[in-house]
Design a protein around this motif. Structure first.
Motif, PDB file in Angstrom:
ATOM      1  N   GLN A   1       0.838  -1.186   0.000  1.00 60.82           N
ATOM      2  CA  GLN A   1       0.000   0.000   0.000  1.00 60.82           C
ATOM      3  C   GLN A   1       0.876   1.240   0.000  1.00 60.82           C
ATOM      4  O   GLN A   1       2.044   1.165   0.295  1.00 60.82           O
ATOM      5  N   VAL A   2       0.289   2.368  -0.309  1.00 60.64           N
ATOM      6  CA  VAL A   2       1.027   3.615  -0.434  1.00 60.64           C
ATOM      7  C   VAL A   2       0.725   4.510   0.758  1.00 60.64           C
ATOM      8  O   VAL A   2      -0.386   4.545   1.265  1.00 60.64           O
ATOM      9  N   GLN A   3       1.754   5.230   1.205  1.00 61.56           N
ATOM     10  CA  GLN A   3       1.587   6.240   2.252  1.00 61.56           C
ATOM     11  C   GLN A   3       1.717   7.618   1.624  1.00 61.56           C
ATOM     12  O   GLN A   3       2.549   7.817   0.718  1.00 61.56           O
ATOM     13  N   LEU A   4       0.902   8.565   2.113  1.00 62.21           N
ATOM     14  CA  LEU A   4       0.826   9.889   1.511  1.00 62.21           C
ATOM     15  C   LEU A   4       1.039  10.952   2.573  1.00 62.21           C
ATOM     16  O   LEU A   4       0.463  10.867   3.667  1.00 62.21           O
ATOM     17  N   SER A  17      -2.164  32.657  -3.823  1.00 66.59           N
ATOM     18  CA  SER A  17      -1.827  31.359  -4.412  1.00 66.59           C
ATOM     19  C   SER A  17      -1.024  30.530  -3.425  1.00 66.59           C
ATOM     20  O   SER A  17      -0.335  31.067  -2.555  1.00 66.59           O
ATOM     21  N   LEU A  18      -1.117  29.234  -3.613  1.00 60.65           N
ATOM     22  CA  LEU A  18      -0.317  28.291  -2.841  1.00 60.65           C
ATOM     23  C   LEU A  18      -0.005  27.097  -3.738  1.00 60.65           C
ATOM     24  O   LEU A  18      -0.696  26.864  -4.739  1.00 60.65           O
ATOM     25  N   ARG A  19       0.994  26.342  -3.336  1.00 62.22           N
ATOM     26  CA  ARG A  19       1.308  25.097  -4.028  1.00 62.22           C
ATOM     27  C   ARG A  19       1.354  23.976  -3.004  1.00 62.22           C
ATOM     28  O   ARG A  19       2.209  23.975  -2.115  1.00 62.22           O
ATOM     29  N   LEU A  20       0.438  23.048  -3.145  1.00 63.31           N
ATOM     30  CA  LEU A  20       0.400  21.889  -2.265  1.00 63.31           C
ATOM     31  C   LEU A  20       1.244  20.771  -2.857  1.00 63.31           C
ATOM     32  O   LEU A  20       1.303  20.610  -4.081  1.00 63.31           O
ATOM     33  N   SER A  21       1.863  19.999  -1.975  1.00 63.46           N
ATOM     34  CA  SER A  21       2.635  18.830  -2.393  1.00 63.46           C
ATOM     35  C   SER A  21       2.157  17.608  -1.633  1.00 63.46           C
ATOM     36  O   SER A  21       1.645  17.720  -0.513  1.00 63.46           O
ATOM     37  N   CYS A  22       2.335  16.463  -2.259  1.00 66.10           N
ATOM     38  CA  CYS A  22       1.985  15.201  -1.615  1.00 66.10           C
ATOM     39  C   CYS A  22       3.054  14.184  -1.982  1.00 66.10           C
ATOM     40  O   CYS A  22       3.160  13.777  -3.138  1.00 66.10           O
ATOM     41  N   ALA A  23       3.834  13.787  -1.005  1.00 68.44           N
ATOM     42  CA  ALA A  23       4.893  12.811  -1.224  1.00 68.44           C
ATOM     43  C   ALA A  23       4.357  11.413  -0.958  1.00 68.44           C
ATOM     44  O   ALA A  23       3.757  11.155   0.087  1.00 68.44           O
ATOM     45  N   ALA A  24       4.568  10.530  -1.914  1.00 74.16           N
ATOM     46  CA  ALA A  24       4.097   9.147  -1.800  1.00 74.16           C
ATOM     47  C   ALA A  24       5.267   8.212  -1.537  1.00 74.16           C
ATOM     48  O   ALA A  24       6.372   8.422  -2.029  1.00 74.16           O
ATOM     49  N   SER A  25       4.995   7.169  -0.772  1.00 78.38           N
ATOM     50  CA  SER A  25       6.021   6.174  -0.486  1.00 78.38           C
ATOM     51  C   SER A  25       5.357   4.834  -0.226  1.00 78.38           C
ATOM     52  O   SER A  25       4.151   4.764   0.015  1.00 78.38           O
ATOM     53  N   GLY A  26       6.151   3.794  -0.299  1.00 77.54           N
ATOM     54  CA  GLY A  26       5.668   2.490   0.114  1.00 77.54           C
ATOM     55  C   GLY A  26       5.200   1.575  -0.983  1.00 77.54           C
ATOM     56  O   GLY A  26       5.006   0.384  -0.751  1.00 77.54           O
ATOM     57  N   ASP A  27       4.995   2.092  -2.181  1.00 82.37           N
ATOM     58  CA  ASP A  27       4.541   1.247  -3.272  1.00 82.37           C
ATOM     59  C   ASP A  27       4.939   1.907  -4.587  1.00 82.37           C
ATOM     60  O   ASP A  27       5.386   3.052  -4.607  1.00 82.37           O
ATOM     61  N   THR A  28       4.754   1.179  -5.668  1.00 76.94           N
ATOM     62  CA  THR A  28       5.124   1.697  -6.985  1.00 76.94           C
ATOM     63  C   THR A  28       4.165   2.798  -7.392  1.00 76.94           C
ATOM     64  O   THR A  28       2.961   2.575  -7.517  1.00 76.94           O
ATOM     65  N   TYR A  29       4.712   3.977  -7.614  1.00 77.42           N
ATOM     66  CA  TYR A  29       3.883   5.166  -7.848  1.00 77.42           C
ATOM     67  C   TYR A  29       3.045   5.024  -9.117  1.00 77.42           C
ATOM     68  O   TYR A  29       1.927   5.541  -9.191  1.00 77.42           O
ATOM     69  N   SER A  30       3.562   4.305 -10.101  1.00 78.22           N
ATOM     70  CA  SER A  30       2.831   4.156 -11.359  1.00 78.22           C
ATOM     71  C   SER A  30       1.556   3.340 -11.197  1.00 78.22           C
ATOM     72  O   SER A  30       0.725   3.317 -12.103  1.00 78.22           O
ATOM     73  N   ASN A  31       1.403   2.682 -10.062  1.00 78.50           N
ATOM     74  CA  ASN A  31       0.218   1.862  -9.838  1.00 78.50           C
ATOM     75  C   ASN A  31      -1.021   2.667  -9.470  1.00 78.50           C
ATOM     76  O   ASN A  31      -2.089   2.082  -9.287  1.00 78.50           O
ATOM     77  N   TYR A  32      -0.869   3.998  -9.348  1.00 81.00           N
ATOM     78  CA  TYR A  32      -1.946   4.785  -8.767  1.00 81.00           C
ATOM     79  C   TYR A  32      -2.336   5.987  -9.602  1.00 81.00           C
ATOM     80  O   TYR A  32      -1.490   6.730 -10.103  1.00 81.00           O
ATOM     81  N   ILE A  69      -3.350  20.484 -11.314  1.00 80.44           N
ATOM     82  CA  ILE A  69      -2.783  19.285 -10.710  1.00 80.44           C
ATOM     83  C   ILE A  69      -1.660  18.776 -11.608  1.00 80.44           C
ATOM     84  O   ILE A  69      -1.754  18.838 -12.835  1.00 80.44           O
ATOM     85  N   SER A  70      -0.602  18.295 -10.988  1.00 80.18           N
ATOM     86  CA  SER A  70       0.502  17.713 -11.740  1.00 80.18           C
ATOM     87  C   SER A  70       1.188  16.673 -10.866  1.00 80.18           C
ATOM     88  O   SER A  70       0.967  16.628  -9.658  1.00 80.18           O
ATOM     89  N   ARG A  71       1.987  15.851 -11.495  1.00 81.27           N
ATOM     90  CA  ARG A  71       2.719  14.831 -10.737  1.00 81.27           C
ATOM     91  C   ARG A  71       4.115  14.677 -11.320  1.00 81.27           C
ATOM     92  O   ARG A  71       4.291  14.728 -12.543  1.00 81.27           O
ATOM     93  N   ASP A  72       5.075  14.488 -10.448  1.00 78.35           N
ATOM     94  CA  ASP A  72       6.443  14.194 -10.829  1.00 78.35           C
ATOM     95  C   ASP A  72       6.672  12.728 -10.495  1.00 78.35           C
ATOM     96  O   ASP A  72       6.882  12.376  -9.331  1.00 78.35           O
ATOM     97  N   ASN A  73       6.592  11.878 -11.494  1.00 77.77           N
ATOM     98  CA  ASN A  73       6.651  10.445 -11.241  1.00 77.77           C
ATOM     99  C   ASN A  73       8.024  10.001 -10.747  1.00 77.77           C
ATOM    100  O   ASN A  73       8.130   9.055  -9.971  1.00 77.77           O
ATOM    101  N   ALA A  74       9.071  10.683 -11.186  1.00 78.08           N
ATOM    102  CA  ALA A  74      10.411  10.343 -10.730  1.00 78.08           C
ATOM    103  C   ALA A  74      10.571  10.599  -9.232  1.00 78.08           C
ATOM    104  O   ALA A  74      11.311   9.892  -8.543  1.00 78.08           O
ATOM    105  N   LYS A  75       9.877  11.608  -8.734  1.00 80.90           N
ATOM    106  CA  LYS A  75       9.950  11.951  -7.318  1.00 80.90           C
ATOM    107  C   LYS A  75       8.781  11.386  -6.512  1.00 80.90           C
ATOM    108  O   LYS A  75       8.709  11.594  -5.301  1.00 80.90           O
ATOM    109  N   ALA A  76       7.868  10.707  -7.195  1.00 82.27           N
ATOM    110  CA  ALA A  76       6.672  10.178  -6.531  1.00 82.27           C
ATOM    111  C   ALA A  76       5.966  11.265  -5.740  1.00 82.27           C
ATOM    112  O   ALA A  76       5.582  11.079  -4.568  1.00 82.27           O
TER     113      ALA A  76
END
Length: 125
Positions: A1-4, A17-32, A69-76
């Motif tokens: 499972q993934v942790q956020l 304006s603001l920029r929110l970030s969400c760091a994912a860990s624990g599983d393969t990011y491409s699965n989500y 919304i955007s995602r940096d897959n290399a950085k999950a």
């Protein structure tokens, strides 16, 4: 499972304006498929935006043209750039993940499997 883990919330004035970030860990990011939701006290959590692993974002009508919304897959890491904020945007913002990175389900809470703890945005008049 993934942790956020979300970050980047804060207090701003109307139009800010603001920029929110969400760091994912624990599983393969491409699965989500990754999404953002928000919630105010006494109201249901509502979907804001979601994005597939290879892009193709979709947005709630209330934020189209103001949120990105955007995602940096290399950085999950998932991002939400929020512009031209109004007091109606005041809420706790949650990052969420839905299994199936190449498809995003409809933007409702029951379709997303994992959740972060949230980060607060407060917009003053």
């Amino acid at each position: 499972q993934v942790q956020l883990l979300e970050s980047g919330g804060g207090s701003v004035q109307t139009g800010g304006s603001l920029r929110l970030s969400c760091a994912a860990s624990g599983d393969t990011y491409s699965n989500y498929c990754m999404g953002w939701f928000r919630q105010t006290p006494g109201k249901e959590r509502e979907g804001v935006a979601a994005i597939k692993y290879l892009g193709e974002p979709n947005y709630a009508n209330s934020v189209k043209g103001r949120f990105t919304i955007s995602r940096d897959n290399a950085k999950a890491t998932l991002y939400l750039q929020v512009n031209n904020l109004t007091p109606a945007d005041t809420a706790m913002y949650y990052c969420a993940a839905a299994r199936g990175g190449f498809y995003c389900p409809p933007l409702t809470t029951r379709n997303f499997n994992y959740w972060g703890q949230g980060t607060q945005i407060t917009v003053s008049p």
